[in-house]
Design a protein around this motif. Structure first.
Motif, PDB file in Angstrom:
ATOM      1  N   SER A   1       9.640  -4.968 -14.252  1.00  0.00           N
ATOM      2  CA  SER A   1       8.530  -4.300 -13.570  1.00  0.00           C
ATOM      3  C   SER A   1       7.592  -3.576 -14.535  1.00  0.00           C
ATOM      4  O   SER A   1       6.512  -3.158 -14.138  1.00  0.00           O
ATOM      5  CB  SER A   1       9.069  -3.298 -12.546  1.00  0.00           C
ATOM      6  N   GLU A   2       7.962  -3.423 -15.763  1.00  0.00           N
ATOM      7  CA  GLU A   2       7.147  -2.719 -16.752  1.00  0.00           C
ATOM      8  C   GLU A   2       6.549  -3.706 -17.742  1.00  0.00           C
ATOM      9  O   GLU A   2       7.194  -4.654 -18.139  1.00  0.00           O
ATOM     10  CB  GLU A   2       8.011  -1.707 -17.524  1.00  0.00           C
ATOM     11  N   LYS A   3       5.323  -3.435 -18.126  1.00  0.00           N
ATOM     12  CA  LYS A   3       4.702  -4.267 -19.154  1.00  0.00           C
ATOM     13  C   LYS A   3       5.352  -3.938 -20.492  1.00  0.00           C
ATOM     14  O   LYS A   3       5.581  -2.786 -20.814  1.00  0.00           O
ATOM     15  CB  LYS A   3       3.203  -3.997 -19.224  1.00  0.00           C
ATOM     16  N   SER A   4       5.644  -4.962 -21.256  1.00  0.00           N
ATOM     17  CA  SER A   4       6.308  -4.738 -22.545  1.00  0.00           C
ATOM     18  C   SER A   4       5.478  -5.264 -23.710  1.00  0.00           C
ATOM     19  O   SER A   4       5.978  -5.412 -24.811  1.00  0.00           O
ATOM     20  CB  SER A   4       7.692  -5.387 -22.550  1.00  0.00           C
ATOM     21  N   LYS A   5       4.214  -5.540 -23.454  1.00  0.00           N
ATOM     22  CA  LYS A   5       3.351  -6.054 -24.508  1.00  0.00           C
ATOM     23  C   LYS A   5       3.021  -4.930 -25.494  1.00  0.00           C
ATOM     24  O   LYS A   5       2.696  -3.821 -25.103  1.00  0.00           O
ATOM     25  CB  LYS A   5       2.064  -6.615 -23.916  1.00  0.00           C
ATOM     26  N   LEU A   6       3.128  -5.246 -26.766  1.00  0.00           N
ATOM     27  CA  LEU A   6       2.812  -4.264 -27.800  1.00  0.00           C
ATOM     28  C   LEU A   6       1.310  -4.194 -28.028  1.00  0.00           C
ATOM     29  O   LEU A   6       0.602  -5.199 -27.901  1.00  0.00           O
ATOM     30  CB  LEU A   6       3.510  -4.633 -29.110  1.00  0.00           C
ATOM     31  N   ASP A   7       0.845  -3.037 -28.397  1.00  0.00           N
ATOM     32  CA  ASP A   7      -0.547  -2.834 -28.732  1.00  0.00           C
ATOM     33  C   ASP A   7      -0.881  -3.644 -29.990  1.00  0.00           C
ATOM     34  O   ASP A   7      -0.112  -3.674 -30.945  1.00  0.00           O
ATOM     35  CB  ASP A   7      -0.791  -1.344 -28.975  1.00  0.00           C
ATOM     36  N   GLU A   8      -2.026  -4.293 -29.987  1.00  0.00           N
ATOM     37  CA  GLU A   8      -2.424  -5.156 -31.115  1.00  0.00           C
ATOM     38  C   GLU A   8      -2.486  -4.388 -32.433  1.00  0.00           C
ATOM     39  O   GLU A   8      -2.099  -4.907 -33.476  1.00  0.00           O
ATOM     40  CB  GLU A   8      -3.769  -5.815 -30.827  1.00  0.00           C
ATOM     41  N   SER A   9      -2.959  -3.155 -32.421  1.00  0.00           N
ATOM     42  CA  SER A   9      -3.047  -2.380 -33.668  1.00  0.00           C
ATOM     43  C   SER A   9      -1.647  -2.101 -34.221  1.00  0.00           C
ATOM     44  O   SER A   9      -1.444  -2.097 -35.438  1.00  0.00           O
ATOM     45  CB  SER A   9      -3.817  -1.079 -33.460  1.00  0.00           C
ATOM     46  N   PHE A  10      -0.695  -1.898 -33.339  1.00  0.00           N
ATOM     47  CA  PHE A  10       0.681  -1.685 -33.781  1.00  0.00           C
ATOM     48  C   PHE A  10       1.237  -2.958 -34.407  1.00  0.00           C
ATOM     49  O   PHE A  10       1.895  -2.916 -35.447  1.00  0.00           O
ATOM     50  CB  PHE A  10       1.552  -1.251 -32.596  1.00  0.00           C
ATOM     51  N   ILE A  11       0.967  -4.090 -33.810  1.00  0.00           N
ATOM     52  CA  ILE A  11       1.441  -5.368 -34.347  1.00  0.00           C
ATOM     53  C   ILE A  11       0.857  -5.610 -35.737  1.00  0.00           C
ATOM     54  O   ILE A  11       1.570  -6.013 -36.661  1.00  0.00           O
ATOM     55  CB  ILE A  11       1.085  -6.524 -33.399  1.00  0.00           C
ATOM     56  N   ARG A  12      -0.446  -5.359 -35.912  1.00  0.00           N
ATOM     57  CA  ARG A  12      -1.085  -5.553 -37.217  1.00  0.00           C
ATOM     58  C   ARG A  12      -0.490  -4.610 -38.262  1.00  0.00           C
ATOM     59  O   ARG A  12      -0.201  -5.019 -39.383  1.00  0.00           O
ATOM     60  CB  ARG A  12      -2.599  -5.342 -37.110  1.00  0.00           C
ATOM     61  N   ALA A  13      -0.280  -3.351 -37.900  1.00  0.00           N
ATOM     62  CA  ALA A  13       0.294  -2.384 -38.833  1.00  0.00           C
ATOM     63  C   ALA A  13       1.704  -2.790 -39.232  1.00  0.00           C
ATOM     64  O   ALA A  13       2.083  -2.717 -40.402  1.00  0.00           O
ATOM     65  CB  ALA A  13       0.294  -0.987 -38.227  1.00  0.00           C
ATOM     66  N   GLN A  14       2.474  -3.225 -38.264  1.00  0.00           N
ATOM     67  CA  GLN A  14       3.848  -3.650 -38.540  1.00  0.00           C
ATOM     68  C   GLN A  14       3.858  -4.885 -39.435  1.00  0.00           C
ATOM     69  O   GLN A  14       4.642  -4.972 -40.380  1.00  0.00           O
ATOM     70  CB  GLN A  14       4.566  -3.930 -37.228  1.00  0.00           C
ATOM     71  N   SER A  15       2.996  -5.823 -39.159  1.00  0.00           N
ATOM     72  CA  SER A  15       2.921  -7.038 -39.973  1.00  0.00           C
ATOM     73  C   SER A  15       2.489  -6.720 -41.406  1.00  0.00           C
ATOM     74  O   SER A  15       3.005  -7.304 -42.370  1.00  0.00           O
ATOM     75  CB  SER A  15       1.922  -8.017 -39.358  1.00  0.00           C
ATOM     76  N   ALA A  16       1.584  -5.770 -41.548  1.00  0.00           N
ATOM     77  CA  ALA A  16       1.121  -5.398 -42.885  1.00  0.00           C
ATOM     78  C   ALA A  16       2.257  -4.804 -43.712  1.00  0.00           C
ATOM     79  O   ALA A  16       2.383  -5.077 -44.897  1.00  0.00           O
ATOM     80  CB  ALA A  16      -0.032  -4.406 -42.785  1.00  0.00           C
TER      81      ALA A  16
END
Length: 78
Positions: A56-71
């Motif tokens: 019932s909850e959205k679990s999509k990560l924020d795009e800026s968080f994904i980019r920071a994590q990937s960096a």
């Protein structure tokens, strides 16, 4: 199996009345209540409850968080 347990008087009286109204033996009521409690509180029930929450909850990560994590991870040696 026979088991001796102690329950508070008000709980016993409510159980006695409940069983009488439904025409079942008190021991059957206690057995069914314990079975239901175990089903609702066992590991499978906890997993099912967690699955309902996550469904019932959205679990999509924020795009800026994904980019920071990937960096950060690109410099890691795997």
């Amino acid at each position: 199996m026979k088991v001796a347990i102690s329950v508070p008087d008000p709980v016993f009286q409510a159980a006695e009345q409940f069983a009488k109204e439904r025409g079942i033996p008190r021991s059957q009521l206690f057995a069914e209540a314990l079975e239901e409690y175990l089903a609702q509180h066992g590991p499978e029930a906890i997993t099912a409850q967690l699955n309902r929450v996550h469904d019932s909850e959205k679990s999509k990560l924020d795009e800026s968080f994904i980019r920071a994590q990937s960096a950060v991870l690109k410099d890691e040696a795997w």
